[in-house]
Design a protein around this motif. Structure first.
Motif, short mmCIF file in Angstrom:
data_model
loop_
_atom_site.label_atom_id
_atom_site.label_comp_id
_atom_site.label_asym_id
_atom_site.label_seq_id
_atom_site.Cartn_x
_atom_site.Cartn_y
_atom_site.Cartn_z
N ASN A 91 0.80 -1.22 0.00
CA ASN A 91 0.00 0.00 0.00
C ASN A 91 0.83 1.27 0.00
O ASN A 91 0.39 2.30 -0.50
CB ASN A 91 -0.98 -0.02 1.16
CG ASN A 91 -2.17 -0.88 0.83
OD1 ASN A 91 -3.08 -0.45 0.15
ND2 ASN A 91 -2.14 -2.14 1.25
N SER A 97 -3.39 7.14 -3.67
CA SER A 97 -4.00 6.78 -2.40
C SER A 97 -3.45 7.68 -1.31
O SER A 97 -2.30 8.10 -1.36
CB SER A 97 -3.71 5.32 -2.04
OG SER A 97 -4.24 5.03 -0.76
N TYR A 99 -2.91 6.64 1.59
CA TYR A 99 -2.18 5.76 2.49
C TYR A 99 -0.74 6.25 2.61
O TYR A 99 -0.09 6.56 1.62
CB TYR A 99 -2.20 4.33 1.94
CG TYR A 99 -1.68 3.28 2.89
CD1 TYR A 99 -2.55 2.53 3.66
CD2 TYR A 99 -0.32 3.02 3.00
CE1 TYR A 99 -2.08 1.55 4.52
CE2 TYR A 99 0.16 2.06 3.86
CZ TYR A 99 -0.72 1.31 4.62
OH TYR A 99 -0.26 0.35 5.47
N VAL A 130 -7.08 4.29 -0.44
CA VAL A 130 -7.31 3.14 -1.30
C VAL A 130 -6.47 2.00 -0.74
O VAL A 130 -5.24 2.04 -0.79
CB VAL A 130 -6.94 3.43 -2.77
CG1 VAL A 130 -7.11 2.17 -3.62
CG2 VAL A 130 -7.77 4.57 -3.32
N SER A 166 -9.13 -3.64 -4.60
CA SER A 166 -8.95 -2.35 -3.92
C SER A 166 -10.26 -1.96 -3.24
O SER A 166 -11.35 -2.33 -3.66
CB SER A 166 -8.50 -1.27 -4.89
OG SER A 166 -9.48 -1.02 -5.86
N SER A 168 -11.98 1.55 -1.07
CA SER A 168 -11.86 2.94 -0.66
C SER A 168 -12.39 3.08 0.76
O SER A 168 -13.49 2.63 1.06
CB SER A 168 -12.66 3.85 -1.59
OG SER A 168 -12.09 3.84 -2.87
#
Length: 181
Positions: A91, A97, A99, A130, A166, A168
């Motif tokens: 990730n 994303s 993240y 994500v 994936s 969200s």
């Protein structure tokens, strides 16, 4: 839930005891091991010997319920004794994303079943996370899956895209979400 090792909860941690009382031994920020000191959050949970949380605040009761749920998963979910799957590295390298190093994700799997954990270690909420999951994590190959929540949060839908699924997510500050599969 990260391993099958015993989980340590410090005295009063489950009710948010902050250890700010002046007990005469060292600086505030820690509770005392001595029996002549009472700490407020724990005393409220004790409720004059009933140990029912009758004097606890809503936030203290909510935190205790969270810990009870986490400890229940750690004690009763067979996947705790299965394989650890690192999701953090995957990730961190996912584009588009939110993240970051402030989030941490992993999975535990045994006999095709398990759970996914994602934690936000930032005090700030984060949206548009994500979460990328390898398709090899799941025994069933499908285009989409609905993963039930094991804690007090919403379920999540995961969608297949190539070699990954994936999802969200939105995470509150210091929130952890756990999903079963």
């Amino acid at each position: 839930m990260i391993s099958a090792s015993p989980t340590l909860l410090y005295f009063g941690q489950d009710v948010g005891e902050d250890g700010s009382e002046e007990t005469g031994f060292g600086d505030p920020t820690r509770t005392s091991i001595f029996d002549y000191v009472g700490v407020p959050a724990h005393q409220r949970f004790m409720n004059e010997g009933k140990f029912d949380g009758g004097q606890s605040s809503k936030s203290e009761l909510s935190l205790r319920a969270f810990y009870e749920n986490v400890m229940g998963i750690a004690a009763n979910n067979a996947a705790v004794h299965g394989d650890y799957v690192d999701l953090h590295s995957l990730n961190l390298n996912t584009k588009d994303s939110a993240y970051s190093e402030q989030q941490f994700a992993f999975a535990r799997v045994k006999d095709g079943q398990g759970f996914i954990v994602i934690s936000n270690f930032s005090e700030e909420p984060i949206s548009d996370v994500v979460l990328t999951l390898p398709t090899t994590l799941f025994s069933k190959d499908t285009e989409a899956l609905e993963l039930p929540a094991l804690l007090d949060h919403d379920t999540v839908s995961i969608i297949k895209s190539g070699a990954h699924y994936s999802a969200s997510l939105t995470l509150d500050g210091l929130e952890t979400q756990v999903f079963a599969f």
